[in-house]
Design a protein around this motif. Sequence first.
Motif, PDB file in Angstrom:
ATOM      1  N   GLU A   1       0.819  -1.207   0.000  1.00  0.00           N
ATOM      2  CA  GLU A   1       0.000   0.000   0.000  1.00  0.00           C
ATOM      3  C   GLU A   1       0.857   1.264   0.000  1.00  0.00           C
ATOM      4  N   LEU A   2       1.936   1.258   0.766  1.00  0.00           N
ATOM      5  CA  LEU A   2       2.803   2.424   0.802  1.00  0.00           C
ATOM      6  C   LEU A   2       3.406   2.725  -0.566  1.00  0.00           C
ATOM      7  N   LEU A   3       3.945   1.695  -1.215  1.00  0.00           N
ATOM      8  CA  LEU A   3       4.685   1.909  -2.466  1.00  0.00           C
ATOM      9  C   LEU A   3       3.784   2.155  -3.666  1.00  0.00           C
ATOM     10  N   HIS A   4       2.560   1.616  -3.624  1.00  0.00           N
ATOM     11  CA  HIS A   4       1.697   1.712  -4.806  1.00  0.00           C
ATOM     12  C   HIS A   4       0.552   2.713  -4.685  1.00  0.00           C
ATOM     13  N   ASP A   5       0.197   3.084  -3.466  1.00  0.00           N
ATOM     14  CA  ASP A   5      -0.950   3.981  -3.291  1.00  0.00           C
ATOM     15  C   ASP A   5      -0.611   5.227  -2.476  1.00  0.00           C
ATOM     16  N   VAL A   6      -0.007   5.033  -1.307  1.00  0.00           N
ATOM     17  CA  VAL A   6       0.242   6.161  -0.416  1.00  0.00           C
ATOM     18  C   VAL A   6       1.285   7.112  -0.989  1.00  0.00           C
ATOM     19  N   MET A   7       2.446   6.581  -1.379  1.00  0.00           N
ATOM     20  CA  MET A   7       3.514   7.444  -1.877  1.00  0.00           C
ATOM     21  C   MET A   7       3.154   8.158  -3.182  1.00  0.00           C
ATOM     22  N   PRO A   8       2.462   7.503  -4.125  1.00  0.00           N
ATOM     23  CA  PRO A   8       2.031   8.269  -5.301  1.00  0.00           C
ATOM     24  C   PRO A   8       1.163   9.464  -4.947  1.00  0.00           C
ATOM     25  N   LEU A   9       0.236   9.297  -4.001  1.00  0.00           N
ATOM     26  CA  LEU A   9      -0.625  10.410  -3.605  1.00  0.00           C
ATOM     27  C   LEU A   9       0.176  11.503  -2.889  1.00  0.00           C
ATOM     28  N   LEU A  10       1.085  11.089  -1.999  1.00  0.00           N
ATOM     29  CA  LEU A  10       1.874  12.072  -1.262  1.00  0.00           C
ATOM     30  C   LEU A  10       2.792  12.861  -2.187  1.00  0.00           C
ATOM     31  N   PHE A  11       3.423  12.168  -3.143  1.00  0.00           N
ATOM     32  CA  PHE A  11       4.338  12.894  -4.019  1.00  0.00           C
ATOM     33  C   PHE A  11       3.561  13.771  -5.009  1.00  0.00           C
ATOM     34  N   LEU A  12       2.403  13.303  -5.428  1.00  0.00           N
ATOM     35  CA  LEU A  12       1.562  14.149  -6.274  1.00  0.00           C
ATOM     36  C   LEU A  12       1.204  15.433  -5.520  1.00  0.00           C
ATOM     37  N   GLY A  13       0.857  15.305  -4.229  1.00  0.00           N
ATOM     38  CA  GLY A  13       0.565  16.492  -3.432  1.00  0.00           C
ATOM     39  C   GLY A  13       1.774  17.391  -3.292  1.00  0.00           C
ATOM     40  N   TYR A  14       2.941  16.785  -3.083  1.00  0.00           N
ATOM     41  CA  TYR A  14       4.187  17.568  -3.004  1.00  0.00           C
ATOM     42  C   TYR A  14       4.413  18.351  -4.283  1.00  0.00           C
ATOM     43  N   TRP A  15       4.264  17.688  -5.420  1.00  0.00           N
ATOM     44  CA  TRP A  15       4.491  18.364  -6.701  1.00  0.00           C
ATOM     45  C   TRP A  15       3.452  19.455  -6.934  1.00  0.00           C
ATOM     46  N   LEU A  16       2.185  19.155  -6.650  1.00  0.00           N
ATOM     47  CA  LEU A  16       1.120  20.116  -6.922  1.00  0.00           C
ATOM     48  C   LEU A  16       1.266  21.393  -6.097  1.00  0.00           C
ATOM     49  N   PHE A  17       1.612  21.274  -4.823  1.00  0.00           N
ATOM     50  CA  PHE A  17       1.523  22.404  -3.915  1.00  0.00           C
ATOM     51  C   PHE A  17       2.861  23.024  -3.521  1.00  0.00           C
ATOM     52  N   LEU A  18       3.955  22.312  -3.729  1.00  0.00           N
ATOM     53  CA  LEU A  18       5.233  22.824  -3.241  1.00  0.00           C
ATOM     54  C   LEU A  18       6.276  23.077  -4.328  1.00  0.00           C
ATOM     55  N   VAL A  19       6.130  22.479  -5.476  1.00  0.00           N
ATOM     56  CA  VAL A  19       7.127  22.636  -6.549  1.00  0.00           C
ATOM     57  C   VAL A  19       6.711  23.774  -7.477  1.00  0.00           C
ATOM     58  N   PRO A  20       7.634  24.681  -7.826  1.00  0.00           N
ATOM     59  CA  PRO A  20       7.303  25.793  -8.733  1.00  0.00           C
ATOM     60  C   PRO A  20       6.742  25.295 -10.063  1.00  0.00           C
ATOM     61  N   LYS A  21       5.809  26.057 -10.619  1.00  0.00           N
ATOM     62  CA  LYS A  21       5.131  25.666 -11.863  1.00  0.00           C
ATOM     63  C   LYS A  21       5.447  26.652 -12.987  1.00  0.00           C
ATOM     64  N   GLY A  22       5.066  26.243 -14.194  1.00  0.00           N
ATOM     65  CA  GLY A  22       5.218  27.096 -15.363  1.00  0.00           C
ATOM     66  C   GLY A  22       6.542  26.962 -16.069  1.00  0.00           C
ATOM     67  N   LEU A  23       7.330  25.925 -15.738  1.00  0.00           N
ATOM     68  CA  LEU A  23       8.665  25.763 -16.325  1.00  0.00           C
ATOM     69  C   LEU A  23       8.752  24.614 -17.324  1.00  0.00           C
ATOM     70  N   LEU A  24       7.698  23.835 -17.453  1.00  0.00           N
ATOM     71  CA  LEU A  24       7.768  22.640 -18.296  1.00  0.00           C
ATOM     72  C   LEU A  24       7.510  22.957 -19.765  1.00  0.00           C
ATOM     73  N   LYS A  25       8.191  22.185 -20.627  1.00  0.00           N
ATOM     74  CA  LYS A  25       8.021  22.270 -22.071  1.00  0.00           C
ATOM     75  C   LYS A  25       7.678  20.871 -22.601  1.00  0.00           C
TER      76      LYS A  25
END
Length: 220
Positions: free
Chosen positions: A122-146
Amino acid sequence: MQSPTLHLSPSRRRFVITAAMLGWFGLAVQLYLILWGRWIDHASLVGGLVRFCSFFTVVTNTLVAVALSCALIDRHSAGYRFFRSPVVCAGITTSIILVSLAYNLLLRHLWTPQGWQWIADELLHDVMPLLFLGYWLFLVPKGLLKPRHVLMWMLYPVVYFGYLLLRGNAFGDYLYPFLDIGTLGVAKALTNALGVLAGFLGIGLVVLMIDRVLGRKAQG
């Protein structure tokens, strides 16, 4: 490749610390279970370690745990800058989402893990994907991707599939049943691999779209 130091509020820092600890814990439990199983079967522990490191789930979750750990440490060496880069974090996000979707759509029905194996699963397949998605969505700067970044990210699963096919040809163990050439045949296994790559591309494009939308909102 931009890699700004994250200035985390106390609550956000606690979130990242918790996520990183859960990531490393899940990996440690999975490694223990594999090595313990090898020990019980009187099989090579080195072989167990190699097998552990050969799973896409393990490699990707390791990238997740490293990226979260680097976000907590204010160092500026090349490695830290790399894993704090918004482009790299977005690529890891794409990969860990693929891990979750592929497992839940293609593999979950094949077994029923119990006890510590269920926790690691559960940690590797469900929990961590959700946590890292939240990290990327709310904490990582946006507008730099091509768009080219999505193609760059695809090198990771392509290289992995190449390794998996070479490993399977050498040892007869393809790790994932939907890529097992010995059972499915070359055409079916490669079709499945291309399907997974197409899924990765689709996820990457959605990540790119979200990055652009959130980037415009941040600038506006």
